[in-house]
Write a protein that holds these residues in place. Structure first.
Motif, PDB file in Angstrom:
ATOM      1  N   ALA A  64      28.808 -34.902  -9.853  1.00  0.00           N
ATOM      2  CA  ALA A  64      28.609 -33.864 -10.865  1.00  0.00           C
ATOM      3  C   ALA A  64      29.496 -34.057 -12.087  1.00  0.00           C
ATOM      4  N   LYS A  65      30.602 -34.777 -11.943  1.00  0.00           N
ATOM      5  CA  LYS A  65      31.524 -34.984 -13.061  1.00  0.00           C
ATOM      6  C   LYS A  65      30.942 -35.921 -14.113  1.00  0.00           C
ATOM      7  N   ASP A  66      30.104 -36.879 -13.698  1.00  0.00           N
ATOM      8  CA  ASP A  66      29.457 -37.812 -14.632  1.00  0.00           C
ATOM      9  C   ASP A  66      28.352 -38.538 -13.871  1.00  0.00           C
ATOM     10  N   PRO A  67      27.169 -37.910 -13.718  1.00  0.00           N
ATOM     11  CA  PRO A  67      26.118 -38.504 -12.890  1.00  0.00           C
ATOM     12  C   PRO A  67      25.716 -39.908 -13.327  1.00  0.00           C
ATOM     13  N   GLU A  68      25.699 -40.178 -14.622  1.00  0.00           N
ATOM     14  CA  GLU A  68      25.252 -41.481 -15.098  1.00  0.00           C
ATOM     15  C   GLU A  68      26.238 -42.577 -14.718  1.00  0.00           C
ATOM     16  N   LEU A  69      27.525 -42.321 -14.899  1.00  0.00           N
ATOM     17  CA  LEU A  69      28.532 -43.311 -14.529  1.00  0.00           C
ATOM     18  C   LEU A  69      28.630 -43.445 -13.015  1.00  0.00           C
ATOM     19  N   PHE A  70      28.527 -42.337 -12.297  1.00  0.00           N
ATOM     20  CA  PHE A  70      28.581 -42.356 -10.832  1.00  0.00           C
ATOM     21  C   PHE A  70      27.555 -43.320 -10.256  1.00  0.00           C
ATOM     22  N   ALA A  71      26.374 -43.348 -10.862  1.00  0.00           N
ATOM     23  CA  ALA A  71      25.280 -44.180 -10.346  1.00  0.00           C
ATOM     24  C   ALA A  71      25.378 -45.629 -10.787  1.00  0.00           C
ATOM     25  N   ALA A  72      26.350 -45.964 -11.644  1.00  0.00           N
ATOM     26  CA  ALA A  72      26.412 -47.311 -12.228  1.00  0.00           C
ATOM     27  C   ALA A  72      27.799 -47.907 -12.077  1.00  0.00           C
ATOM     28  N   MET A  73      28.342 -47.832 -10.866  1.00  0.00           N
ATOM     29  CA  MET A  73      29.657 -48.409 -10.596  1.00  0.00           C
ATOM     30  C   MET A  73      29.602 -49.501  -9.539  1.00  0.00           C
ATOM     31  N   ASP A  74      28.418 -50.011  -9.247  1.00  0.00           N
ATOM     32  CA  ASP A  74      28.255 -51.097  -8.303  1.00  0.00           C
ATOM     33  C   ASP A  74      28.803 -52.397  -8.887  1.00  0.00           C
ATOM     34  N   SER A  75      28.971 -53.406  -8.033  1.00  0.00           N
ATOM     35  CA  SER A  75      29.516 -54.679  -8.499  1.00  0.00           C
ATOM     36  C   SER A  75      28.569 -55.408  -9.445  1.00  0.00           C
ATOM     37  N   GLY A  76      27.267 -55.106  -9.375  1.00  0.00           N
ATOM     38  CA  GLY A  76      26.343 -55.671 -10.354  1.00  0.00           C
ATOM     39  C   GLY A  76      26.648 -55.158 -11.753  1.00  0.00           C
ATOM     40  N   SER A  77      26.979 -53.868 -11.884  1.00  0.00           N
ATOM     41  CA  SER A  77      27.360 -53.326 -13.184  1.00  0.00           C
ATOM     42  C   SER A  77      28.676 -53.940 -13.654  1.00  0.00           C
ATOM     43  N   HIS A  78      29.630 -54.129 -12.736  1.00  0.00           N
ATOM     44  CA  HIS A  78      30.883 -54.785 -13.113  1.00  0.00           C
ATOM     45  C   HIS A  78      30.630 -56.229 -13.557  1.00  0.00           C
ATOM     46  N   ALA A  79      29.680 -56.894 -12.896  1.00  0.00           N
ATOM     47  CA  ALA A  79      29.349 -58.268 -13.282  1.00  0.00           C
ATOM     48  C   ALA A  79      28.743 -58.310 -14.683  1.00  0.00           C
ATOM     49  N   ARG A  80      27.925 -57.340 -15.011  1.00  0.00           N
ATOM     50  CA  ARG A  80      27.357 -57.283 -16.363  1.00  0.00           C
ATOM     51  C   ARG A  80      28.448 -56.981 -17.395  1.00  0.00           C
ATOM     52  N   ASP A  81      29.441 -56.163 -17.015  1.00  0.00           N
ATOM     53  CA  ASP A  81      30.593 -55.957 -17.895  1.00  0.00           C
ATOM     54  C   ASP A  81      31.332 -57.269 -18.112  1.00  0.00           C
ATOM     55  N   LEU A  82      31.492 -58.025 -17.038  1.00  0.00           N
ATOM     56  CA  LEU A  82      32.132 -59.344 -17.140  1.00  0.00           C
ATOM     57  C   LEU A  82      31.389 -60.235 -18.119  1.00  0.00           C
ATOM     58  N   ASP A  83      30.068 -60.205 -18.093  1.00  0.00           N
ATOM     59  CA  ASP A  83      29.317 -61.050 -19.018  1.00  0.00           C
ATOM     60  C   ASP A  83      29.448 -60.553 -20.451  1.00  0.00           C
ATOM     61  N   ALA A  84      29.557 -59.232 -20.623  1.00  0.00           N
ATOM     62  CA  ALA A  84      29.784 -58.706 -21.974  1.00  0.00           C
ATOM     63  C   ALA A  84      31.121 -59.184 -22.520  1.00  0.00           C
ATOM     64  N   ILE A  85      32.132 -59.272 -21.657  1.00  0.00           N
ATOM     65  CA  ILE A  85      33.433 -59.787 -22.086  1.00  0.00           C
ATOM     66  C   ILE A  85      33.316 -61.266 -22.445  1.00  0.00           C
TER      67      ILE A  85
END
Length: 457
Positions: free
Chosen positions: A161-182
């Protein structure tokens, strides 16, 4: 606009020409200062949901230890957890000393994970209470399974409830996409990645998503998240974990007593200080000692003898400040979207029976399976399930102690030409503690010198 349409129609305008240029990183002093290692920071905006790249953005804080000699590129580092404060770890956890050799040729890059799981960092955080809770016991029937699912969902929904969109997007696939953005913000065409422990799952996710951008990848002290048969992997993992107890039994000749105590606790949990332990909790706490090797074998044997003679399991209780029971992160926002978890008591029992058959001394204890009981009833689906690695990856490098080596071998077996480093002893990860492994890992990351399979350090 007419000129753009004309160029597109003529085929002279490619998709890349319509893609906005990658942002650059404006390096400066980190919030809180550089610490003793001279780390510098930059912020980067990324989509909260990579499936909606034009949607809401969140901030990643990126840290850099600049190369101290002629620069050959950069190495992106994740130190495990999963936890949010990688920059502070690098700033205060001896990162400069650990990476001193590698820094002669390469920048060391890390970033605080989105959401700040477990230990919040300087990226956009999900303001939840990251505390360990008692790992649930295996429910004995569907009613107990449903009650567990409802309890887990109630806890998770408070965080969601604190941030539904971020809560649903904290898997390692999302972290991997962050890595590619870096990677793109650094202006580099490929990634060199070092992942320790849970960081190895981010690495495996990256290899699946962006195989064309992998130059080198080190998986240090990790498990296999790259399988197309999760039930088979669970039984293999149970066999791997049991090897810790097998070494102990070879030392004490007490396997029969161990199994009797476990069976007794499984029927009726045994008193253990301020709590009680069932059979799986006896196994988990016993494994915790067995993993440390011969230095703790006498303590484990004494605990076993006391439990066998008196029914008192207090000898297995970890010393403070560790929790007196097997614990799992709550809410496990990363873990619960990375790993499959059972959807019914029948499915769970079938999986547990197969693991018991494969590893009679330890069953599912010490594996991801029991930790995933905290994810039963989770309000969002598994976004990043295990899957086999794609073809075309360059040789990877894996490093591991004891059973970590066996488990991660099933990852690098999929990539021809990959190497591996083995340490015949207890512990978790090699780079920080093993000079031999560190030198070989550095040589691979800088010059792509791949150690042969089974290299011993």
């Amino acid at each position: 606009m007419l000129k753009l349409l004309s160029l597109a129609a003529s085929g002279l305008l490619t998709a890349n020409a319509l893609t906005p240029p990658a942002p650059t990183l404006d390096w400066g002093e980190c919030p809180g200062g550089p610490g003793t290692v001279g780390i510098e920071c930059a912020s980067l905006q990324v989509p909260v949901d990579w499936n909606r790249p034009a949607g809401r953005k969140i901030t990643l804080m990126v840290g850099r230890l600049p190369a101290t000699g002629p620069k050959r590129g950069s190495v992106q580092v994740n130190l495990g957890g999963p936890m949010g404060m990688n920059i502070d770890l690098l700033r205060s956890y001896g990162g400069a000393n650990a990476f001193a050799g590698l820094r002669r040729r390469m920048d060391i890059i890390t970033w605080d994970l989105r959401g700040g799981p477990n230990l919040a960092g300087m990226s956009t955080n999900l303001p939840c209470e990251w505390t360990g809770v008692r790992q649930p016991r295996v429910p004995r029937d569907q009613a107990a399974f449903d009650a567990l699912a409802a309890a887990n969902r109630a806890v998770a929904e408070k965080c969601q409830a604190k941030d539904p969109e971020l809560f649903a997007a904290m898997d390692s696939g999302s972290h991997a996409r962050d890595l590619d953005a870096i990677r793109r913000a650094l202006g580099e065409s490929t990634v060199n990645f070092y992942g320790a422990s849970y960081g190895g799952f981010i690495g495996q996710s990256y290899a699946r998503l962006f195989p064309q951008h992998v130059r080198s990848m080190v998986l240090d002290g990790t498990w296999n998240h790259s399988t197309d048969n999760w039930d088979r992997e669970l039984t293999e993992l149970a066999r791997d974990v049991q090897t810790f107890m097998t070494r102990f039994f070879d030392w004490c000749r007490c396997a029969a007593s161990w199994r009797q105590v476990v069976a007794r606790a499984q029927r009726h949990p045994l008193p253990a200080g301020s709590t009680t332990y069932d059979g799986n909790e006896i196994r988990w706490t016993g494994l915790r000692l067995a993993r440390l090797g011969e230095a703790t074998y006498p303590k484990l044997l004494a605990a076993l003898k006391k439990a066998a003679a008196t029914g008192d399991a207090s000898g297995f209780v970890p010393e403070p400040p560790n929790a007196p029971f097997p614990s799992a992160p709550s809410p496990g926002v990363v873990e619960c979207t990375d790993w499959p978890h059972p959807t019914s008591q029948r499915q769970l029992q079938q999986q547990v029976r197969r693991m018991e058959a494969a590893a009679p001394s330890t069953g599912a204890a010490g594996t991801i399976q029991l930790a995933m009981l905290s994810c039963v009833g989770w309000p969002v689906p598994v976004r990043n399930p295990p899957a086999a690695l794609p073809a075309g990856l360059p040789p990877l490098l894996m490093a591991g102690n004891w059973s970590e080596y066996d488990t991660a071998s099933r990852v690098v077996d999929q990539v021809p030409g990959s190497g591996s480093i083995y340490h015949d002893g207890p512990g978790h990860t090699l780079y920080q503690s093993n000079e031999c492994a560190r030198a070989k890992i550095d040589g691979y990351l800088v010059d792509l010198v791949v150690p042969r399979r089974g290299t011993r350090c």
